[in-house]
Design a protein around this motif. Sequence first.
Motif, short mmCIF file in Angstrom:
data_model
loop_
_atom_site.label_atom_id
_atom_site.label_comp_id
_atom_site.label_asym_id
_atom_site.label_seq_id
_atom_site.Cartn_x
_atom_site.Cartn_y
_atom_site.Cartn_z
N LYS A 66 0.83 -1.22 0.00
CA LYS A 66 0.00 0.00 0.00
C LYS A 66 0.86 1.26 0.00
O LYS A 66 0.46 2.30 -0.52
CB LYS A 66 -0.91 0.01 1.22
CG LYS A 66 -2.10 -0.89 1.03
CD LYS A 66 -3.17 -0.63 2.04
CE LYS A 66 -4.33 -1.59 1.79
NZ LYS A 66 -5.19 -1.74 2.94
N GLN A 69 2.02 1.59 -3.57
CA GLN A 69 0.89 2.04 -4.39
C GLN A 69 0.60 3.52 -4.14
O GLN A 69 0.37 4.30 -5.06
CB GLN A 69 -0.38 1.23 -4.06
CG GLN A 69 -0.39 -0.14 -4.72
CD GLN A 69 -1.40 -1.10 -4.08
OE1 GLN A 69 -2.12 -0.74 -3.14
NE2 GLN A 69 -1.46 -2.32 -4.57
N SER A 73 0.83 6.41 -6.91
CA SER A 73 -0.39 7.10 -7.35
C SER A 73 -0.40 8.57 -6.93
O SER A 73 -1.20 9.35 -7.42
CB SER A 73 -1.64 6.37 -6.84
OG SER A 73 -1.65 6.44 -5.43
#
Length: 176
Positions: A66, A69, A73
Motif C-alpha cells: 500500500k 501504491q 499514485s
Amino acid sequence: MTKNTVILYSSTDGQTLKICQEIKVQLELKGLDTDLFSIDDTTINLKQYSLIIIGASIRYGVHHKKIIQFINSSKTLLDTVKTVFFSVNLVARKPEKNTPSTNPYVIKFFKNIDWKPTLVEVFAGKLDYKKYPFFDRVMIQFIMWITKGPTNTDTEIEYTDWKKVQSFSEKIVAIA
Ligand SMILES: Cc1cc2nc3c(=O)[nH]c(=O)nc-3n(C[C@H](O)[C@H](O)[C@H](O)COP(=O)(O)O)c2cc1C
C-alpha cells in the motif's frame, strides 16, 4: 500552530507507529501541528499539507504494497511538497546497515520507485517473538540465525535508537 504536516504509516506490530508518535511529539514541540494517519485511511485530504512524512516497516524483505501504491499514485502531489521517508527493519540494528545508503531494503526500495524524498532515514525496529504467530516466529528465528541475532523465543528487544529519532525530527523541522 500551522497545520501543514502529515505522517502516514504502515505498521503491523506497532513499532513504526510508535516511532511516528515520537516524531509527532517532537515536531509539535517545535510548533509544527502534525496529523498522523494509517496508510489504510482513505479519507485524508493530502492537498492541505506542505510536508508529507511516510514511515513503513519491512516484512519479508519489502515495505507494505500500500505504501508503494500510494507513492506511485500520488507522485505528482509528492513532487510538489517537501517529503520524508523512513524505513523500520531489524537489519538496521547493525551499525553497518543503519543508514539509507547502507540499508539493503532502503537501497532496493529507491532503485524500484520513481521518487526522491527531501529526507530519508532508517531505524532499527523491535524483535518480540511472543507477538508472532508460529510461522512468522520460525521465519524470524531463521532470519535472526542467518544475521547472527537472538534466536531465543523469549527475546523481546527494542533496537530503536530514540536519540536518532529525535535528531531526525530536528532535521524534519529544519526542512519544514
Ligand atoms: C513477519 C515478519 C517479517 C519480518 N521480515 C523482516 C525482514 O525481512 N527484514 C528485517 O530486517 N526485518 C524484518 N522484520 C522485522 C520488522 O521489520 C521489525 O520487527 C519492525 O519493528 C516491525 O515494525 P512494525 O511493528 O511497525 O510492523 C519482520 C518482522 C515480522 C513480524
